[in-house]
Design an enzyme around this catalytic site. Structure first.
Site, PDB file in Angstrom:
ATOM      1  CB  SER A  53       3.850   6.079 -52.756  1.00 46.95           C
ATOM      2  OG  SER A  53       2.765   5.966 -51.879  1.00 46.95           O
TER       3      SER A  53
ATOM      4  CG  HIS B 291       1.455   1.467 -53.783  1.00 46.34           C
ATOM      5  ND1 HIS B 291       0.436   1.738 -52.911  1.00 46.34           N
ATOM      6  CD2 HIS B 291       2.382   2.446 -53.573  1.00 46.34           C
ATOM      7  CE1 HIS B 291       0.732   2.817 -52.199  1.00 46.34           C
ATOM      8  NE2 HIS B 291       1.911   3.274 -52.587  1.00 46.34           N
TER       9      HIS B 291
ATOM     10  NE  ARG C  78      -7.207   4.104 -47.834  1.00 42.65           N
ATOM     11  CZ  ARG C  78      -6.083   3.734 -48.433  1.00 42.65           C
ATOM     12  NH1 ARG C  78      -5.239   4.650 -48.865  1.00 42.65           N
ATOM     13  NH2 ARG C  78      -5.785   2.447 -48.593  1.00 42.65           N
TER      14      ARG C  78
ATOM     15  CG  HIS D 262      -4.084  -2.739 -46.908  1.00 32.82           C
ATOM     16  ND1 HIS D 262      -3.157  -2.412 -45.959  1.00 32.82           N
ATOM     17  CD2 HIS D 262      -4.162  -1.676 -47.756  1.00 32.82           C
ATOM     18  CE1 HIS D 262      -2.705  -1.190 -46.212  1.00 32.82           C
ATOM     19  NE2 HIS D 262      -3.289  -0.725 -47.298  1.00 32.82           N
TER      20      HIS D 262
ATOM     21  CG  ASP E 161      -6.379   1.145 -55.141  1.00 30.28           C
ATOM     22  OD1 ASP E 161      -6.403   2.386 -55.251  1.00 30.28           O
ATOM     23  OD2 ASP E 161      -5.409   0.525 -54.680  1.00 30.28           O
TER      24      ASP E 161
HETATM   25  N1  HAX Z   1      -6.100 -11.654 -54.640  1.00 31.95           N
HETATM   26  C1  HAX Z   1      -5.445 -12.831 -54.683  1.00 31.95           C
HETATM   27  N2  HAX Z   1      -4.504 -13.213 -53.828  1.00 31.95           N
HETATM   28  C2  HAX Z   1      -4.216 -12.354 -52.827  1.00 31.95           C
HETATM   29  C3  HAX Z   1      -4.870 -11.107 -52.686  1.00 31.95           C
HETATM   30  C4  HAX Z   1      -5.832 -10.768 -53.657  1.00 31.95           C
HETATM   31  N3  HAX Z   1      -6.473  -9.600 -53.650  1.00 31.95           N
HETATM   32  N4  HAX Z   1      -4.377 -10.491 -51.601  1.00 31.95           N
HETATM   33  C5  HAX Z   1      -3.429 -11.294 -51.081  1.00 31.95           C
HETATM   34  N5  HAX Z   1      -3.328 -12.413 -51.837  1.00 31.95           N
HETATM   35  C6  HAX Z   1      -2.390 -13.518 -51.667  1.00 31.95           C
HETATM   36  C7  HAX Z   1      -0.964 -12.994 -51.803  1.00 31.95           C
HETATM   37  O1  HAX Z   1      -0.618 -12.842 -53.174  1.00 31.95           O
HETATM   38  C8  HAX Z   1      -0.195 -14.071 -51.058  1.00 31.95           C
HETATM   39  O2  HAX Z   1      -0.106 -15.182 -51.892  1.00 31.95           O
HETATM   40  P1  HAX Z   1       1.231 -16.155 -51.865  1.00 31.95           P
HETATM   41  O3  HAX Z   1       1.370 -16.607 -50.449  1.00 31.95           O
HETATM   42  O4  HAX Z   1       0.898 -17.222 -52.834  1.00 31.95           O
HETATM   43  O5  HAX Z   1       2.366 -15.272 -52.302  1.00 31.95           O
HETATM   44  C9  HAX Z   1      -1.131 -14.417 -49.909  1.00 31.95           C
HETATM   45  O6  HAX Z   1      -2.458 -14.023 -50.350  1.00 31.95           O
HETATM   46  C10 HAX Z   1      -0.813 -13.722 -48.601  1.00 31.95           C
HETATM   47  O7  HAX Z   1      -0.749 -12.326 -48.852  1.00 31.95           O
HETATM   48  P2  HAX Z   1      -1.131 -11.263 -47.709  1.00 31.95           P
HETATM   49  O8  HAX Z   1      -0.157 -11.427 -46.600  1.00 31.95           O
HETATM   50  O9  HAX Z   1      -2.575 -11.361 -47.392  1.00 31.95           O
HETATM   51  O10 HAX Z   1      -0.954  -9.875 -48.464  1.00 31.95           O
HETATM   52  P3  HAX Z   1       0.387  -9.042 -48.701  1.00 31.95           P
HETATM   53  O11 HAX Z   1       0.590  -8.204 -47.497  1.00 31.95           O
HETATM   54  O12 HAX Z   1       1.514  -9.907 -49.125  1.00 31.95           O
HETATM   55  O13 HAX Z   1      -0.038  -8.148 -49.935  1.00 31.95           O
HETATM   56  C11 HAX Z   1      -1.448  -6.747 -51.216  1.00 31.95           C
HETATM   57  C12 HAX Z   1      -0.939  -7.082 -49.817  1.00 31.95           C
HETATM   58  C13 HAX Z   1      -2.267  -5.474 -51.156  1.00 31.95           C
HETATM   59  C14 HAX Z   1      -0.257  -6.525 -52.148  1.00 31.95           C
HETATM   60  C15 HAX Z   1      -2.311  -7.913 -51.717  1.00 31.95           C
HETATM   61  O14 HAX Z   1      -3.454  -8.032 -50.899  1.00 31.95           O
HETATM   62  C16 HAX Z   1      -2.747  -7.770 -53.170  1.00 31.95           C
HETATM   63  O15 HAX Z   1      -2.000  -8.185 -54.063  1.00 31.95           O
HETATM   64  N6  HAX Z   1      -3.944  -7.184 -53.450  1.00 31.95           N
HETATM   65  C17 HAX Z   1      -4.382  -6.909 -54.796  1.00 31.95           C
HETATM   66  C18 HAX Z   1      -3.705  -5.676 -55.371  1.00 31.95           C
HETATM   67  C19 HAX Z   1      -4.221  -4.422 -54.678  1.00 31.95           C
HETATM   68  O16 HAX Z   1      -5.422  -4.202 -54.544  1.00 31.95           O
HETATM   69  N7  HAX Z   1      -3.309  -3.536 -54.297  1.00 31.95           N
HETATM   70  C20 HAX Z   1      -3.661  -2.254 -53.673  1.00 31.95           C
HETATM   71  C21 HAX Z   1      -3.465  -2.256 -52.162  1.00 31.95           C
HETATM   72  C22 HAX Z   1      -3.810  -0.943 -51.519  1.00 31.95           C
HETATM   73  C23 HAX Z   1      -2.912   0.118 -52.004  1.00 31.95           C
HETATM   74  O17 HAX Z   1      -1.724   0.159 -51.746  1.00 31.95           O
HETATM   75  N8  HAX Z   1      -3.430   0.996 -52.795  1.00 31.95           N
HETATM   76  O18 HAX Z   1      -2.656   1.862 -53.425  1.00 31.95           O
END
Ligand code: HAX
Length: 434
Positions: A242, A272, A328, A319, A374
């Site tokens: 964002s 996000h 947070r 994250h 979240d």
């Molecule tokens: N559940 C399952 N799998 C997860 C995960 C979770 N909560 N978090 C990471 N992973 C997976 C990824 O999908 C990725 O899988 P692949 O290699 O198969 O693609 C692997 O673990 C490595 O990912 P990472 O390097 O640890 O995490 P990223 O930096 O790529 O992604 C995210 C960060 C926040 C997008 C991720 O942790 C996620 O999808 N979390 C769940 C959604 C979420 O809570 N989003 C909000 C984040 C905070 C925010 O911005 N709030 O607004």
């Protein structure tokens, strides 16, 4: 002149000169090597932006102009001694770099109450033209764009102005937009979930208290929660989707409304800001499928493992930068444990916290198995009576305006140019290895 504007000029001129000097005198200095892995996995860790409002440390979490959340709770002005800081205070801090006085915060509250009054009627017409079941983020983003007819920036640009003055109409637009967002958010909430029975703003209230009031909640407890919510979601450094989208679109000199709408389109993604409603979706589905309002840790663990097995993410966990429990999350958990320790949703959040990090660690690939902001925000709101979770990302967006729009003013004070990174096709990347 608005005294905050004068303050900004005083603070910003030396800094803007420094930016120009860095580019001119040290433009060739190599500051970082970038790996192929970084580029192909979302540019993690690549320094590509200059942000002054806040800084995110992987271990410690967010600091706003150098202050952690516990420090903000101690130093920023509050409505009541035992209450939460007013979000007006974090806005002032991010904007000027200084801790505000009670009078500064009162001034901003009054400014916003005044500026909130000018929403043109076509904005409501545009919202009403959308189906009631259009997601609240669709309604929110559409309303933000509709409000851009009011942009002072575009008008001033057409009249013609010196580049170094761009920040001034940007400041005006940002102040108007922030002032008006709670009214828009509450309007959408009441339209979708309360049969369109709207509640007028009360200009005597603070910005967050007024949002709670317009949503239909007048208890001091809910106002306190809303102030905390608006404080902690306000900024998270410059590279999150964002913030970066707002900055990127703003770099084309798009007005604050266009720029912020771009950021909000990013916030609406499930990885996000939409994660805050997806957490509630996951949690309620968990209860339904397990067939219990009070599932055990063993049951939650099995459900979380099943989510992973199906190739889905567990929302609220993980994250891109943080490597510890998000402060947070922690500050909300402390709030819940203080005021509503026996709320069923809070008990559930605690149980999930006990088991999900282990489940994610066991995958061997999740870099951060800990909860983010979240994982609890929706459970708190639900426990206080705002249970209609599709509105949660809108509330996040209202708060996020404080940080990303402050940075937009600073982008223009610094005189940052249009953003234009280089891209290459797949063959180019293959050639680098060969
Ligand atoms: N559940 C399952 N799998 C997860 C995960 C979770 N909560 N978090 C990471 N992973 C997976 C990824 O999908 C990725 O899988 P692949 O290699 O198969 O693609 C692997 O673990 C490595 O990912 P990472 O390097 O640890 O995490 P990223 O930096 O790529 O992604 C995210 C960060 C926040 C997008 C991720 O942790 C996620 O999808 N979390 C769940 C959604 C979420 O809570 N989003 C909000 C984040 C905070 C925010 O911005 N709030 O607004």
């Amino acid at each position: 002149m608005d005294y905050i504007k004068q303050k900004l000029i005083d603070v910003a001129i030396p800094k803007a000169n420094k930016v120009r000097e860095l580019v001119k005198e040290h433009g060739d200095k190599v500051i970082q090597e970038v790996t192929m892995g970084q580029v192909l996995t979302g540019m993690k860790g690549v320094v590509g932006l200059m942000t002054c409002t806040s800084k995110l440390d992987p271990e410690e979490g967010i600091r706003f102009r150098g202050y952690s959340i516990p420090e903000l709770k101690e130093k920023l002005p509050k409505m009541h001694d035992d209450g939460e800081p007013l979000p007006e205070g974090v806005f002032y801090l991010m904007l000027t770099g200084e801790i505000p006085s009670d009078d500064d915060v009162k001034y901003i509250s009054e400014q916003w109450a005044l500026r909130a009054q000018g929403i043109p009627t076509h904005v409501y017409d545009v919202i009403e033209a959308l189906p009631k079941d259009a997601h609240p983020m669709i309604q929110f983003n559409t309303a933000i764009l509709a409000m851009s007819t009011e942009s002072q920036f575009r008008k001033a640009y057409l009249v013609g102005m010196d580049k170094k003055d761009y920040w001034d109409p940007t400041y005006e637009g940002v102040m108007d937009l922030i002032a008006r967002l709670p009214i828009i958010a509450a309007y959408i909430y009441r339209r979708v979930f309360h049969q369109g029975r709207h509640i007028q703003a009360d200009p005597s209230l603070d910005w967050a208290g007024n949002l709670a009031h317009m949503m239909g909640h007048d208890s001091e407890e809910l106002r306190r929660l809303m102030r905390l919510y608006m404080l902690i979601h306000s900024d998270h450094e410059g590279g999150n989707v964002s913030a970066h989208a707002t900055h990127l679109v703003g770099s084309a000199l798009s007005n604050p409304y266009y720029s912020f709408a771009a950021g909000m389109n990013g916030l609406a993604g499930p990885l996000h800001g939409m994660a805050n409603q997806d957490v509630m979706h996951w949690l309620n589905k968990l209860k339904r499928e397990i067939g219990s309002e009070d599932p055990s840790e063993e049951q939650i663990k099995a459900y979380a493992e099943d989510t992973i097995r199906k190739g889905r993410v567990i929302p609220g966990y993980g994250h891109a930068v943080l490597r510890k429990t998000d402060p947070r999350f922690q500050v909300q958990l402390d709030f819940a444990n203080k005021y509503i320790p026996d709320a069923p949703y809070i008990k559930l959040v605690n149980r999930i916290y006990n088991v999900v990090p282990g489940v994610l660690t066991a995958t061997g690939k999740v870099k951060n198995p800990w909860p983010n902001v979240d994982a609890i925000s929706g459970s708190l709101l639900t426990s206080y009576g705002i249970a209609e979770y599709p509105i949660y990302t809108v509330l996040f967006g209202v708060s996020r305006a404080l940080g990303v729009l402050t940075q937009l003013i600073w982008d223009r004070l610094y005189g940052l140019p249009i953003e234009r990174p280089k891209s290459q096709n797949l063959q180019w990347f293959i050639d680098q290895v060969d």
